[in-house]
Design a protein around this motif. Structure first.
Motif, PDB file in Angstrom:
ATOM      1  N   THR A 140      -2.978   0.911 -39.319  1.00 56.05           N
ATOM      2  CA  THR A 140      -2.593  -0.387 -39.881  1.00 56.05           C
ATOM      3  C   THR A 140      -3.092  -1.497 -38.976  1.00 56.05           C
ATOM      4  O   THR A 140      -3.011  -1.398 -37.751  1.00 56.05           O
ATOM      5  CB  THR A 140      -1.062  -0.483 -40.020  1.00 56.05           C
ATOM      6  OG1 THR A 140      -0.597   0.557 -40.878  1.00 56.05           O
ATOM      7  CG2 THR A 140      -0.647  -1.835 -40.594  1.00 56.05           C
ATOM      8  N   VAL A 141      -3.601  -2.544 -39.596  1.00 56.44           N
ATOM      9  CA  VAL A 141      -4.037  -3.736 -38.862  1.00 56.44           C
ATOM     10  C   VAL A 141      -3.282  -4.938 -39.413  1.00 56.44           C
ATOM     11  O   VAL A 141      -3.269  -5.164 -40.617  1.00 56.44           O
ATOM     12  CB  VAL A 141      -5.553  -3.976 -39.020  1.00 56.44           C
ATOM     13  CG1 VAL A 141      -5.983  -5.162 -38.156  1.00 56.44           C
ATOM     14  CG2 VAL A 141      -6.348  -2.732 -38.664  1.00 56.44           C
ATOM     15  N   VAL A 142      -2.654  -5.679 -38.534  1.00 54.94           N
ATOM     16  CA  VAL A 142      -1.972  -6.922 -38.910  1.00 54.94           C
ATOM     17  C   VAL A 142      -2.671  -8.073 -38.209  1.00 54.94           C
ATOM     18  O   VAL A 142      -2.868  -8.045 -36.995  1.00 54.94           O
ATOM     19  CB  VAL A 142      -0.485  -6.888 -38.510  1.00 54.94           C
ATOM     20  CG1 VAL A 142       0.174  -8.235 -38.826  1.00 54.94           C
ATOM     21  CG2 VAL A 142       0.251  -5.755 -39.213  1.00 54.94           C
ATOM     22  N   LEU A 143      -3.042  -9.084 -38.962  1.00 55.96           N
ATOM     23  CA  LEU A 143      -3.715 -10.262 -38.423  1.00 55.96           C
ATOM     24  C   LEU A 143      -2.933 -11.509 -38.806  1.00 55.96           C
ATOM     25  O   LEU A 143      -2.550 -11.677 -39.964  1.00 55.96           O
ATOM     26  CB  LEU A 143      -5.131 -10.359 -38.985  1.00 55.96           C
ATOM     27  CG  LEU A 143      -5.945 -11.610 -38.617  1.00 55.96           C
ATOM     28  CD1 LEU A 143      -6.267 -11.634 -37.136  1.00 55.96           C
ATOM     29  CD2 LEU A 143      -7.228 -11.646 -39.430  1.00 55.96           C
ATOM     30  N   THR A 144      -2.684 -12.373 -37.832  1.00 50.35           N
ATOM     31  CA  THR A 144      -2.063 -13.659 -38.112  1.00 50.35           C
ATOM     32  C   THR A 144      -2.989 -14.781 -37.665  1.00 50.35           C
ATOM     33  O   THR A 144      -3.791 -14.625 -36.751  1.00 50.35           O
ATOM     34  CB  THR A 144      -0.706 -13.817 -37.394  1.00 50.35           C
ATOM     35  OG1 THR A 144      -0.904 -13.715 -35.974  1.00 50.35           O
ATOM     36  CG2 THR A 144       0.282 -12.766 -37.858  1.00 50.35           C
ATOM     37  N   LYS A 145      -2.871 -15.917 -38.326  1.00 50.89           N
ATOM     38  CA  LYS A 145      -3.607 -17.118 -37.950  1.00 50.89           C
ATOM     39  C   LYS A 145      -2.623 -18.282 -37.941  1.00 50.89           C
ATOM     40  O   LYS A 145      -1.909 -18.516 -38.918  1.00 50.89           O
ATOM     41  CB  LYS A 145      -4.721 -17.410 -38.955  1.00 50.89           C
ATOM     42  CG  LYS A 145      -5.454 -18.736 -38.699  1.00 50.89           C
ATOM     43  CD  LYS A 145      -6.392 -19.077 -39.842  1.00 50.89           C
ATOM     44  CE  LYS A 145      -7.001 -20.458 -39.678  1.00 50.89           C
ATOM     45  NZ  LYS A 145      -7.843 -20.846 -40.840  1.00 50.89           N
ATOM     46  N   GLY A 146      -2.592 -18.987 -36.832  1.00 54.47           N
ATOM     47  CA  GLY A 146      -1.689 -20.111 -36.719  1.00 54.47           C
ATOM     48  C   GLY A 146      -2.258 -21.189 -35.828  1.00 54.47           C
ATOM     49  O   GLY A 146      -3.417 -21.121 -35.397  1.00 54.47           O
ATOM     50  N   ALA A 147      -1.450 -22.179 -35.538  1.00 54.42           N
ATOM     51  CA  ALA A 147      -1.892 -23.320 -34.750  1.00 54.42           C
ATOM     52  C   ALA A 147      -1.654 -23.073 -33.265  1.00 54.42           C
ATOM     53  O   ALA A 147      -0.618 -22.541 -32.868  1.00 54.42           O
ATOM     54  CB  ALA A 147      -1.155 -24.581 -35.196  1.00 54.42           C
ATOM     55  N   GLU A 148      -2.617 -23.488 -32.467  1.00 51.24           N
ATOM     56  CA  GLU A 148      -2.479 -23.389 -31.023  1.00 51.24           C
ATOM     57  C   GLU A 148      -1.247 -24.175 -30.587  1.00 51.24           C
ATOM     58  O   GLU A 148      -0.975 -25.266 -31.081  1.00 51.24           O
ATOM     59  CB  GLU A 148      -3.721 -23.946 -30.337  1.00 51.24           C
ATOM     60  CG  GLU A 148      -3.765 -23.725 -28.843  1.00 51.24           C
ATOM     61  CD  GLU A 148      -5.080 -24.157 -28.247  1.00 51.24           C
ATOM     62  OE1 GLU A 148      -5.652 -23.403 -27.443  1.00 51.24           O
ATOM     63  OE2 GLU A 148      -5.556 -25.263 -28.605  1.00 51.24           O
ATOM     64  N   GLY A 149      -0.511 -23.591 -29.664  1.00 51.06           N
ATOM     65  CA  GLY A 149       0.724 -24.215 -29.220  1.00 51.06           C
ATOM     66  C   GLY A 149       1.951 -23.610 -29.861  1.00 51.06           C
ATOM     67  O   GLY A 149       3.060 -23.725 -29.326  1.00 51.06           O
ATOM     68  N   PHE A 150       1.758 -22.966 -31.014  1.00 51.14           N
ATOM     69  CA  PHE A 150       2.863 -22.301 -31.711  1.00 51.14           C
ATOM     70  C   PHE A 150       2.747 -20.777 -31.657  1.00 51.14           C
ATOM     71  O   PHE A 150       3.743 -20.078 -31.514  1.00 51.14           O
ATOM     72  CB  PHE A 150       2.905 -22.724 -33.189  1.00 51.14           C
ATOM     73  CG  PHE A 150       3.403 -24.112 -33.418  1.00 51.14           C
ATOM     74  CD1 PHE A 150       4.756 -24.420 -33.339  1.00 51.14           C
ATOM     75  CD2 PHE A 150       2.517 -25.131 -33.722  1.00 51.14           C
ATOM     76  CE1 PHE A 150       5.219 -25.704 -33.563  1.00 51.14           C
ATOM     77  CE2 PHE A 150       2.967 -26.427 -33.950  1.00 51.14           C
ATOM     78  CZ  PHE A 150       4.319 -26.715 -33.863  1.00 51.14           C
ATOM     79  N   VAL A 199      -0.977 -14.467 -42.908  1.00 49.74           N
ATOM     80  CA  VAL A 199      -0.886 -13.035 -42.619  1.00 49.74           C
ATOM     81  C   VAL A 199      -1.919 -12.273 -43.425  1.00 49.74           C
ATOM     82  O   VAL A 199      -2.113 -12.557 -44.616  1.00 49.74           O
ATOM     83  CB  VAL A 199       0.521 -12.486 -42.985  1.00 49.74           C
ATOM     84  CG1 VAL A 199       0.587 -10.979 -42.745  1.00 49.74           C
ATOM     85  CG2 VAL A 199       1.606 -13.212 -42.200  1.00 49.74           C
ATOM     86  N   ARG A 200      -2.580 -11.328 -42.789  1.00 53.56           N
ATOM     87  CA  ARG A 200      -3.386 -10.335 -43.487  1.00 53.56           C
ATOM     88  C   ARG A 200      -2.983  -8.959 -42.968  1.00 53.56           C
ATOM     89  O   ARG A 200      -2.755  -8.787 -41.766  1.00 53.56           O
ATOM     90  CB  ARG A 200      -4.882 -10.547 -43.238  1.00 53.56           C
ATOM     91  CG  ARG A 200      -5.436 -11.831 -43.854  1.00 53.56           C
ATOM     92  CD  ARG A 200      -5.502 -11.717 -45.381  1.00 53.56           C
ATOM     93  NE  ARG A 200      -6.160 -12.856 -45.974  1.00 53.56           N
ATOM     94  CZ  ARG A 200      -5.553 -13.963 -46.364  1.00 53.56           C
ATOM     95  NH1 ARG A 200      -4.245 -14.095 -46.180  1.00 53.56           N
ATOM     96  NH2 ARG A 200      -6.221 -14.952 -46.914  1.00 53.56           N
ATOM     97  N   VAL A 201      -2.883  -8.005 -43.865  1.00 52.13           N
ATOM     98  CA  VAL A 201      -2.492  -6.644 -43.493  1.00 52.13           C
ATOM     99  C   VAL A 201      -3.440  -5.649 -44.137  1.00 52.13           C
ATOM    100  O   VAL A 201      -3.746  -5.763 -45.332  1.00 52.13           O
ATOM    101  CB  VAL A 201      -1.048  -6.319 -43.946  1.00 52.13           C
ATOM    102  CG1 VAL A 201      -0.631  -4.926 -43.457  1.00 52.13           C
ATOM    103  CG2 VAL A 201      -0.069  -7.378 -43.446  1.00 52.13           C
ATOM    104  N   GLU A 202      -3.908  -4.696 -43.353  1.00 50.77           N
ATOM    105  CA  GLU A 202      -4.684  -3.575 -43.887  1.00 50.77           C
ATOM    106  C   GLU A 202      -3.995  -2.273 -43.545  1.00 50.77           C
ATOM    107  O   GLU A 202      -3.485  -2.105 -42.431  1.00 50.77           O
ATOM    108  CB  GLU A 202      -6.093  -3.544 -43.289  1.00 50.77           C
ATOM    109  CG  GLU A 202      -7.048  -4.479 -43.954  1.00 50.77           C
ATOM    110  CD  GLU A 202      -8.500  -4.100 -43.659  1.00 50.77           C
ATOM    111  OE1 GLU A 202      -9.340  -4.987 -43.778  1.00 50.77           O
ATOM    112  OE2 GLU A 202      -8.777  -2.943 -43.316  1.00 50.77           O
ATOM    113  N   SER A 203      -3.980  -1.350 -44.497  1.00 50.97           N
ATOM    114  CA  SER A 203      -3.421  -0.014 -44.293  1.00 50.97           C
ATOM    115  C   SER A 203      -4.470   0.995 -44.727  1.00 50.97           C
ATOM    116  O   SER A 203      -5.026   0.877 -45.821  1.00 50.97           O
ATOM    117  CB  SER A 203      -2.148   0.169 -45.130  1.00 50.97           C
ATOM    118  OG  SER A 203      -1.220  -0.864 -44.870  1.00 50.97           O
TER     119      SER A 203
END
Length: 251
Positions: free
Chosen positions: A203-213, A131-135
């Motif tokens: 606000t910007v929320v960014l997630t990074k995860g595995a393809e398929g999930f 997770v990354r969050v910017e405000s």
């Protein structure tokens, strides 16, 4: 993933090596913000309350206590932002242009932070995510609207794909991109981010995860937490400083 693309994906100043190396624990997408799913309504405007929020922007971020157990704060990538340290970052073509735009928008304060689930890449391959969050807080709603438009223009320029997600705040948009892999595996890394404005806050929320999930829902659920703080529905508490890190010029 080219660092400029990472910046554009989250309209922010995240360092690629740290983000690319992150990991998490299985099942974190349920832990991270409850399990309420976003409906398939289009992105767009949502009238509602438009408060004039006071600073600092960090009060309206997502805190580690909002995520539940098994999360780690990425302290080296937690920054308190102002015009002077934000303008030289790669969010802007140059420091001078950054200062000009931030002053035009009436930039008051900013904050960015990130979280990694315990287990890192091994856990991400089992369904967790980073997770990354910017405000970013502005003097007026008009300034926040202009800033959001600028951030979105950067995102769109990378070729990230807009996707449908239920609205958050007064206006919002969601995007996704697939680039690189999770650690040394052959599993593709999938990025989702939700950008929204509530009054004079972007606000910007960014997630990074595995393809398929990964889907957009975890990013939107985290955005809803930040929005609830802006609306006074959750306590908006300034986080205890974890560092005095300042993003280096050009990062």
């Amino acid at each position: 993933m080219p660092r400029r693309l990472v910046l554009a994906l989250c309209a922010c100043t995240l360092a690629l090596p740290a983000f690319a190396a992150c990991g998490g624990d299985g099942g974190a997408s349920d832990t991270a913000a409850g399990t309420t799913a976003a409906s398939n309504t289009p992105n767009g405007a949502n009238p509602g309350a438009s408060p004039a929020l006071d600073g600092p922007a960090s009060k309206y971020s997502v805190a580690i206590d909002d995520l539940g157990v098994n999360w780690i704060t990425d302290i080296p990538f937690t920054f308190v932002l102002d015009i002077e340290n934000y303008a030289p970052t790669r969010t802007f073509p140059s420091a001078d242009e950054g200062r000009t735009l931030l002053n035009e928008w009436g930039y008051q304060s900013g904050y960015e932070t990130g979280y990694s689930p315990e287990g890192r890449d091994t856990a991400v391959l089992n369904g967790a995510f980073y997770v990354r969050v910017e405000s970013h807080l502005f003097e007026t709603e008009k300034g926040a609207m202009a800033a959001m438009a600028y951030f979105e223009s950067i995102i769109k320029s990378t070729g990230a794909s807009p996707i449908s997600a239920a609205a958050v705040g007064n206006e919002s948009a969601a995007y996704t991109a697939t680039f690189g892999t999770i650690g040394k595996s052959k599993v593709n890394a999938v990025y989702h981010h939700v950008i929204f404005r509530r009054g004079n806050l972007v606000t910007v929320v960014l997630t990074k995860g595995a393809e398929g999930f990964m889907k957009v829902e975890p990013a939107r659920e985290l955005a809803l937490i930040a929005d609830a703080k802006a609306l006074g529905q959750k306590p908006a508490i300034e986080p205890t400083p974890t560092s005095n890190y300042t993003p280096a010029a050009g990062n």
